[in-house]
Structure formats: C-alpha cells, structure tokens
Design a protein around this motif. Structure first.
Motif, mmCIF file in Angstrom:
data_model
loop_
_atom_site.group_PDB
_atom_site.id
_atom_site.type_symbol
_atom_site.label_atom_id
_atom_site.label_comp_id
_atom_site.label_asym_id
_atom_site.label_seq_id
_atom_site.Cartn_x
_atom_site.Cartn_y
_atom_site.Cartn_z
ATOM 1 N N TRP A 191 0.819 -1.210 0.000
ATOM 2 C CA TRP A 191 0.000 0.000 0.000
ATOM 3 C C TRP A 191 0.854 1.262 0.000
ATOM 4 O O TRP A 191 0.482 2.267 -0.614
ATOM 5 C CB TRP A 191 -0.962 -0.017 1.189
ATOM 6 C CG TRP A 191 -2.037 -1.048 1.031
ATOM 7 C CD1 TRP A 191 -2.209 -2.183 1.753
ATOM 8 C CD2 TRP A 191 -3.082 -1.035 0.049
ATOM 9 N NE1 TRP A 191 -3.295 -2.896 1.293
ATOM 10 C CE2 TRP A 191 -3.851 -2.215 0.251
ATOM 11 C CE3 TRP A 191 -3.454 -0.167 -0.970
ATOM 12 C CZ2 TRP A 191 -4.965 -2.518 -0.527
ATOM 13 C CZ3 TRP A 191 -4.565 -0.470 -1.755
ATOM 14 C CH2 TRP A 191 -5.302 -1.635 -1.528
ATOM 15 N N LEU A 192 1.995 1.227 0.657
ATOM 16 C CA LEU A 192 2.885 2.384 0.618
ATOM 17 C C LEU A 192 3.395 2.626 -0.802
ATOM 18 O O LEU A 192 3.524 3.777 -1.241
ATOM 19 C CB LEU A 192 4.069 2.189 1.564
ATOM 20 C CG LEU A 192 3.767 2.292 3.067
ATOM 21 C CD1 LEU A 192 5.007 1.954 3.878
ATOM 22 C CD2 LEU A 192 3.263 3.681 3.426
ATOM 23 N N TYR A 193 3.670 1.540 -1.516
ATOM 24 C CA TYR A 193 4.150 1.685 -2.894
ATOM 25 C C TYR A 193 3.056 2.282 -3.782
ATOM 26 O O TYR A 193 3.324 3.169 -4.605
ATOM 27 C CB TYR A 193 4.598 0.337 -3.445
ATOM 28 C CG TYR A 193 5.175 0.426 -4.830
ATOM 29 C CD1 TYR A 193 6.484 0.862 -5.028
ATOM 30 C CD2 TYR A 193 4.412 0.107 -5.947
ATOM 31 C CE1 TYR A 193 7.013 0.975 -6.305
ATOM 32 C CE2 TYR A 193 4.934 0.219 -7.225
ATOM 33 C CZ TYR A 193 6.235 0.655 -7.399
ATOM 34 O OH TYR A 193 6.742 0.774 -8.666
ATOM 35 N N LYS A 194 1.817 1.808 -3.629
ATOM 36 C CA LYS A 194 0.713 2.348 -4.428
ATOM 37 C C LYS A 194 0.554 3.849 -4.186
ATOM 38 O O LYS A 194 0.382 4.632 -5.127
ATOM 39 C CB LYS A 194 -0.595 1.618 -4.089
ATOM 40 C CG LYS A 194 -0.717 0.213 -4.675
ATOM 41 C CD LYS A 194 -2.033 -0.416 -4.263
ATOM 42 C CE LYS A 194 -2.212 -1.806 -4.880
ATOM 43 N NZ LYS A 194 -2.455 -1.735 -6.334
ATOM 44 N N ALA A 195 0.595 4.249 -2.915
ATOM 45 C CA ALA A 195 0.449 5.668 -2.598
ATOM 46 C C ALA A 195 1.645 6.467 -3.099
ATOM 47 O O ALA A 195 1.498 7.603 -3.561
ATOM 48 C CB ALA A 195 0.284 5.845 -1.093
ATOM 49 N N SER A 196 2.834 5.881 -3.024
ATOM 50 C CA SER A 196 4.044 6.576 -3.471
ATOM 51 C C SER A 196 4.003 6.837 -4.970
ATOM 52 O O SER A 196 4.361 7.929 -5.435
ATOM 53 C CB SER A 196 5.285 5.748 -3.120
ATOM 54 O OG SER A 196 5.431 5.614 -1.725
ATOM 55 N N VAL A 197 3.590 5.852 -5.724
ATOM 56 C CA VAL A 197 3.493 6.020 -7.177
ATOM 57 C C VAL A 197 2.479 7.102 -7.525
ATOM 58 O O VAL A 197 2.629 7.829 -8.509
ATOM 59 C CB VAL A 197 3.107 4.673 -7.832
ATOM 60 C CG1 VAL A 197 2.789 4.862 -9.304
ATOM 61 C CG2 VAL A 197 4.244 3.673 -7.673
ATOM 62 N N ALA A 198 1.449 7.236 -6.683
ATOM 63 C CA ALA A 198 0.431 8.271 -6.903
ATOM 64 C C ALA A 198 0.913 9.647 -6.469
ATOM 65 O O ALA A 198 0.192 10.631 -6.639
ATOM 66 C CB ALA A 198 -0.842 7.913 -6.148
ATOM 67 N N GLY A 199 2.126 9.732 -5.899
ATOM 68 C CA GLY A 199 2.697 11.025 -5.545
ATOM 69 C C GLY A 199 2.495 11.456 -4.113
ATOM 70 O O GLY A 199 2.748 12.619 -3.779
#
Length: 341
Positions: A191-199
């Motif tokens: 989930w951290l990766y998903k949010a990170s990719v979203a900026g």
C-alpha cells in the motif's frame, strides 16, 4: 495518523546540447506554395475528430462506475465534474452532500467555524460523508477512530478508502500494517508503494525508510531509499529533505555532492527541522559566517536540540553586543517556510 516526533535518518542500530531543426518535408498531396498557382480545389484531409472515439458519450456511464471514479475527488474537481452534464450532476449529488458533511466534521473535530470541539459529532459527520461514497470522509473517519483507540474500525475505513484508490488512505493503511500490534510487512509495502506512485509524499518517505532500514519485508537498498527520499523531498516533505541531504553528503544511494547536501540541509532547516538547523548552523560556523550560524543554532536550541546550545554560546563570545542583538532579533522574527511536514 498522529505525527511522531522527528525520527528521520535510521541509526546504525536500528543528449547533445544543440540539435538541428528537421527539414520540413513537403506533403506529397499538398501543392508547393513556391510553385505556380493552382486554381483547382485543394485536396481534402480527414478530420481527426471524425473518429468515432471522439464522440463517445461518457454521460451514460453507470452511476456506480461514476461514483467510484469520483470517490477520491476534491471539492473543486467534484464541482467541475458536476457541470459536465445533467446526468453527471444528478449522479454526483451524493458526493457533493458528502463534502458538506466532511466540512462540518472538520469543524467539530477542530473547533472551527464558531463551533466547539465535539468528537462524537465529528465522527457522525465523517461517517455520513463516507456512507455517501467520499474517500476523503472515509480517511477522516478512520483517523478519528484511530485517535479514539478503536484501531480496528480505523483500519477498516482506511482499507475501504485505499481500495477505492485514495492515496492518503493507502498511505495510512500501509503505516497501520507497519506499526500495528500484528505487523503485516508485505501488505504495508504494497500500500505504501501504491500511494508513493500516486505522488503521496508521506508514503514516499515511509517507503524510503523501509528500503533504508530493511523493514517491511524488503532487503536494504540504499539506491531505492535515496530515490524515494528525493521524490518526497521534491514534494516538500521536510523529513525527506533532511535525509536527502545526508544521502548526498555521504554518497549513500546518490552520487556524493556536498553542494547538494548543503542545499537540502538548508531547505530542511528553513522549514523548521531542528536537526537540520543544528547541522546547518555548524556548517556556517565552520565557514566563518558567525551571524547566520548563531541564528540557526539558536533556532535549533529553541526546538530542543540541547547540543546546539553549547556551540551557540561559543559563537556568541566571538560577536559584538550589537551583532548578538541583531542575531536574536532575526530569530524572534523568523518564520518557517511552508512544507508538507
């Protein structure tokens, strides 16, 4: 999620410059403007807007699909989408209502707008907004549940917002999985990766910490850590600015550059990071800029960096009385630059 105390850097224990313009190619079916005039009818070219894909009517999207698409919209984007057509205006009414509940929920939570703080009323407003499909209200409901100690209910709302694509919900859910009583490192990094990719800058910083410390089931990877520190720093996250400075200064994950290290250290210091203020003050002291050194060292001292006080007193002894007074006046009038924490 409550912000923790400043804990940033993990401890040991824990093409060519110029390009030529291309030659303009004459279109084989177009007349040469330099040649003799041609009075015949010019050739016709297909209109790209005649493509059937340009005439798709998105107003016929099913309501449930449209609601999912708009679930993460801010008030500005929601209002704009509502003006597209009557069908969208009708479909998005529940989300517009949710924004009103969200606004009142924030008022009750923080005691703004002439109302007294009331957690129960704030939670009721957030839940009503969440029931109408707003992920923003879901996140605020989850946060309030978490602050009330009802963590399972908080995680449930974070999860619902995350699955609908809300970056803040994804970030908060990832942190919950990292810090919960029964950590789930795989889900946390996911989930951290998903949010990170979203900026989402806080998620980028937390993901960088995972790579830096080897947390969350990932192996230590200083290059990945530095990459996400830098992204979060460029997004205005002050803790990431400090860590980015250290990456450049020590050549850890990034090519060593004292100039860039100092640049990011100053940026963090100017935004109120106490350790950065201390380090930047030491740097100025070593360069002989006593006045500025005193300012940053005093700021660090006032922020709780005890070691800065001793160095500051040493520097003050080298300044005249008027210079000391000017330095203290600068500190009193100092205001941190805006950041995203």
């Amino acid at each position: 999620m409550k912000q923790q105390k400043q804990k940033t850097w993990p401890s040991k224990f824990e093409t060519p410059r110029f390009t030529a313009l291309p030659f303009v190619k004459k279109h084989p079916s177009r007349p040469d403007p330099t040649g003799p005039k041609n009075t015949s009818k010019p050739p016709s070219f297909p209109d790209p807007c005649d493509d059937h894909r340009c005439h798709q009517d998105y107003s016929h999207l099913p309501y449930d699909v449209l609601m999912k698409i708009a679930a993460t919209f801010s008030w500005t984007h929601l209002r704009t989408a509502s003006l597209v057509c009557k069908s969208w205006n009708d479909a998005l009414r529940p989300l517009r209502d949710a924004m009103l509940f969200l606004r009142w929920g924030k008022r009750f939570k923080h005691g703004r707008g002439g109302v007294k703080p009331n957690s129960a009323k704030a939670l009721d407003c957030f839940l009503k907004g969440a029931a109408r499909g707003s992920t923003l209200a879901m996140v605020d409901a989850g946060l309030l549940y978490w602050e009330m100690g009802r963590k399972e209910e908080g995680i449930a709302w974070y999860s619902k917002a995350a699955q609908l694509g809300d970056p803040t919900g994804q970030c908060n859910l990832g942190i919950c999985y990292l810090q919960g009583e029964t950590p789930n490192s795989q889900q946390a990094v996911k989930w951290l990766y998903k949010a990170s990719v979203a900026g989402h800058v806080r998620a980028q910083y937390q993901l960088a910490l995972c790579f830096h410390q080897g947390r969350g089931g990932v192996h230590k990877n200083f290059q990945e850590a530095a990459k996400w520190y830098l992204k979060a720093a460029e997004g205005g996250y002050v803790r990431a600015m400090y860590n980015t400075s250290l990456c450049y200064s020590f050549g850890e994950g990034l090519m060593q550059s004292h100039r860039l290290g100092r640049k990011w250290m100053k940026r963090a210091a100017d935004r109120g990071h106490s350790k950065a203020q201390f380090d930047h003050g030491l740097s100025l002291f070593s360069e002989g800029d006593m006045m500025k050194a005193v300012v940053y060292l005093e700021l660090a001292t006032r922020a709780g960096e005890r070691a800065a006080n001793h160095v500051k007193n040493v520097v003050l002894q080298q300044l005249s009385t008027s210079s000391r007074d000017r330095a203290m006046l600068m500190v009193d009038n100092w205001r941190a630059l805006p950041s995203t924490r």
